[in-house]
Motif scaffolding. Structure first.
Motif, mmCIF file in Angstrom:
data_model
loop_
_atom_site.group_PDB
_atom_site.id
_atom_site.type_symbol
_atom_site.label_atom_id
_atom_site.label_comp_id
_atom_site.label_asym_id
_atom_site.label_seq_id
_atom_site.Cartn_x
_atom_site.Cartn_y
_atom_site.Cartn_z
ATOM 1 N N VAL A 602 0.854 -1.188 0.000
ATOM 2 C CA VAL A 602 0.000 0.000 0.000
ATOM 3 C C VAL A 602 0.890 1.238 0.000
ATOM 4 N N ASN A 603 0.917 1.947 -1.124
ATOM 5 C CA ASN A 603 1.638 3.211 -1.218
ATOM 6 C C ASN A 603 0.644 4.360 -1.073
ATOM 7 N N VAL A 604 1.029 5.361 -0.323
ATOM 8 C CA VAL A 604 0.159 6.511 -0.078
ATOM 9 C C VAL A 604 0.818 7.755 -0.648
ATOM 10 N N ILE A 605 0.056 8.496 -1.469
ATOM 11 C CA ILE A 605 0.542 9.765 -2.016
ATOM 12 C C ILE A 605 -0.281 10.883 -1.388
ATOM 13 N N GLY A 606 0.367 11.713 -0.604
ATOM 14 C CA GLY A 606 -0.288 12.866 0.002
ATOM 15 C C GLY A 606 -0.109 14.077 -0.899
#
Length: 709
Positions: A602-606
């Motif tokens: 799970v990669n998160v881009i803010g």
């Protein structure tokens, strides 16, 4: 000298201005017509229709535009058009007004509040109107409409709510031109539902009724308060799902049409019970399990009570079929309660005590600058905890990692040599352990490693990609004159066309783009081999919705079903610019993905995240999901973040089995001391290749086939 008398003759008077009027000789009653004149208009000029009794009818000012538009009287007869200057008549012209008529056609028998059509023919005047009146001329919940200047047409009207005899009238202004009678009969309805339900339970109600627009079925309390409600949606029979009030007692289910109650049935709402099973003591900040029994209705909540009207961690029983959920303990020591709430009603409470925690760190005394090194740790609880590396002078850490990623974990030493300190910190910043470490100068003559991949080798065998896109209201905010959602769509299009290989199993879920004030999340592209043209066309249709909410947790809980056919690693990319606003628990959803037994990243881009606490939350989510957090402030950074998020991470392992470096497949070369290494890729870190790195030379490794698992 004699007196000389001079006789001065007065100048002759100017002839009076002769004004002519141009206007039709005959017009229909109530119609508009124009009047022009030969006069040069001024502010005190007026054109009017003179009525037989001497009163003034319609009028206008030539100075405001020519011709002057007037409205004919509604009664037939002979009138005068007059032109006055300073209230003095200077010209006139006769006007013959002819009678007009109208006809109406409509059903003679109607049910109360029934929509019906009225067909009309009339003069086509601008203010023609249809109206329903009662026997004495009264206007019951007046229904009227305008003919919109048409000579013929059809208008939809609504029958009065009370039964009886009524009249439909046609007016041009206040002149009645036609009328027809109608009879309105009463309507009935019936309801069927359970005699008793538990508080906040969902239950079904069957109805039969007129199905008029705006009919309502609702639950009424003894004090007249309206609780849950729904609309029959223009159906004459059907089934509605309703939610019982949260307070036990006697209620009534009501079918109402307009203001008239057509049916009622009683409803007894029974109290319900719940229980909680909570550890007697919990380490500060640690996760702990809460077992529960209870209704688990929609909106029920189990929470840590911090004080009056203050809550800590919480979860929703409805989302946990195994009747166990996880909460995080506060970091402050002391006595607390876990509470089960159904709306504002407390069903159960259980005390527990938060006790002190300890932690310890193990790491090498010294490490070469730029290399990764192992940090082993012991701690009572590690959800959201972080191990930071601080220099002696800087206030912020130079590197960090999360204990939730494993034990030991790797941290990269900075290139700058000197004295540093490792600190085990809780989410609130409390330091549980410290350890000094020295960073020595990097190898002055390093070698370099470049890891590349053939087009399908960047993913593991059978891997699939899902993008979760935030299209909520906050994405309408602008960066450099362009909305965030427009930037996101452009960068996603580039990713789908140029980065992710065609044919890769791909899905896309979007939230915030369908309904305002909604927690809806939709699978816009179901899992299938990536077709770049079709996928970019789907992205182009997405529009952010103002006031839409952010259901991150719910979107993540749907990943297993979205990617059910994926046999390898599931790569999930969450792109969002805000926090969860739908009472979901993204961290719990990611832990559930991890517990499913299928490899997940799970990669998160803010996007445009300025809040430090929110950034740390996103980092912790990525750590829980074996992924990475990427921060993007503009279009360029977002494109880079999306590209990096789909590249697999590799580890460089020395002969002693220690990870000394990490990188991403396809990214620029990394520096290493000369030596022999293994390249490992993927969660299982299977050996993908061995490589010898020589000083001042670039060693290249190309992954030519899907990475072994």
């Amino acid at each position: 000298m004699g007196l000389i008398l001079l006789a001065i003759a007065a100048a002759p008077a100017a002839p009076a201005q002769e004004i002519s009027l141009t206007a039709p000789a005959t017009v229909p009653a109530g119609s508009d017509f124009g009047v022009d004149s030969s006069a040069e208009p001024a502010k005190n000029h007026l054109v009017l229709v003179r009525l037989p009794d001497g009163k003034r009818g319609a009028y206008g000012y030539p100075s405001r535009g020519r011709p002057v538009m007037l409205t004919a009287p509604v009664d037939a007869g002979t009138y005068q058009i007059e032109y006055t200057i300073a209230d003095k008549l200077v010209a006139s012209k006769p006007l013959a007004v002819t009678a007009v008529s109208a006809t109406l056609s409509a059903p003679k028998e109607l049910a109360a509040r029934q929509d019906f059509e009225v067909t009309f023919e009339g003069p086509g005047n601008k203010h023609d109107m249809l109206e329903i009146r009662g026997p004495q001329g009264e206007k019951p919940r007046q229904d009227y409409d305008y003919a919109n200047g048409k000579k013929a047409g059809t208008i939809t009207m609504t029958a009065p709510e009370r039964a009886g005899d009524y009249t439909i009238l046609f007016f041009t202004f206040d002149k009645e031109l036609a009328r027809i009678p109608i009879h309105v009969s009463g309507v009935t309805a019936s309801l069927k539902g359970p005699a008793q339900v538990a508080m906040r339970d969902d239950f079904e109600v069957q109805f039969e009724g007129p199905g008029n627009h705006g009919d309502m079925v609702f639950i009424r309390g003894a004090d007249g308060t309206r609780h849950d409600y729904d609309y029959p949606h223009d159906k004459q029979s059907g089934t509605l799902t309703m939610t019982a009030p949260e307070a036990a007692g006697g209620y009534v289910i009501v079918y109402r049409s307009g203001e008239t109650v057509l049916a009622e049935i009683p409803l007894a709402v029974l109290g319900t019970e719940a229980s909680l099973k909570v550890p007697a003591t919990v380490p500060a900040g640690a996760d702990f399990e809460v077992g529960f029994t209870g209704p688990a209705n929609r909106g029920d909540m189990i929470l840590v009570e911090l004080g009056k009207d203050k809550r800590g961690a919480y979860g929703y029983p409805q989302q946990h079929e195994d009747r166990v959920l996880r909460l995080s303990a506060p970091e402050a020591l002391g006595a607390y309660h876990v509470v089960y709430r159904a709306g504002d009603t407390e069903l159960a409470r259980q005390p527990f005590e938060v006790v002190d925690v300890t932690a310890s760190l193990q790491a090498p005394d010294a490490v070469e600058g730029g290399l990764f090194f192992d940090v082993a740790w012991k701690a009572d609880g590690n959800r959201g905890d972080r191990i930071d590396l601080f220099s002696a002078t800087a206030a912020d850490p130079v590197a960090w990692n999360y204990p939730s990623r494993g034990n030991p974990l790797q941290i990269q030493a900075p290139a700058e040599p000197g004295a540093y300190e490792l600190r085990y910190r809780t989410p609130a910043g409390r330091v549980l352990a410290k350890r000094p470490i020295t960073v020595t100068p990097p190898d002055p003559d390093p070698g370099f490693l470049q890891v590349t991949a053939a087009p399908s080798a960047g993913f593991g065998k059978g891997a699939g990609v899902e993008i979760i896109l935030d299209a909520s209201g906050s994405m309408l905010q602008r960066i450099d004159g362009k909305s965030r959602i427009a930037i996101a769509k452009e960068t996603l299009t580039q990713l789908l066309r140029q980065v992710i290989p065609a044919g890769t199993p791909f899905a896309m879920r979007v939230f915030g783009h369908k309904e305002a004030d909604s927690c809806r999340t939709d699978l816009e592209i179901p899992l299938a081999p990536l077709n770049p043209a079709a996928a970019t066309a789907a992205v182009a249709t997405i529009k952010a919705m103002n006031l839409a909410k952010t259901p991150i947790g719910d979107s993540l809980t749907k990943v297993p079903q979205d990617l059910a056919a994926v046999t390898g690693e599931r790569v999930v990319i969450l792109l969002t610019d805000g926090e969860e606003t739908c009472d979901g628990d993204p961290a719990a959803a990611i832990r559930a993905l991890e517990a499913s037994g299928v490899a997940v990243r799970v990669n998160v881009i803010g996007f445009a995240i300025d809040d430090e606490a929110l950034r740390r939350t996103f980092e912790s989510w990525a750590a829980l999901g074996n992924g990475a957090y990427f921060s993007a402030a503009d279009a360029t950074q977002l494109a880079e973040a999306l590209t990096r998020s789909v590249r697999r991470e590799f580890s460089v392992v020395d002969p002693q089995g220690h990870v000394v470096a990490r990188g991403r497949v396809g990214e620029p070369k990394i520096s290493l001391p000369a030596g022999t290494y293994e390249i490992r890729v993927g969660e299982a870190e299977a050996a993908a290749a061995k490589v010898e790195v020589k000083a001042k030379q670039i060693a290249t490794v190309e992954l030519k086939s899907p990475t072994p698992r």
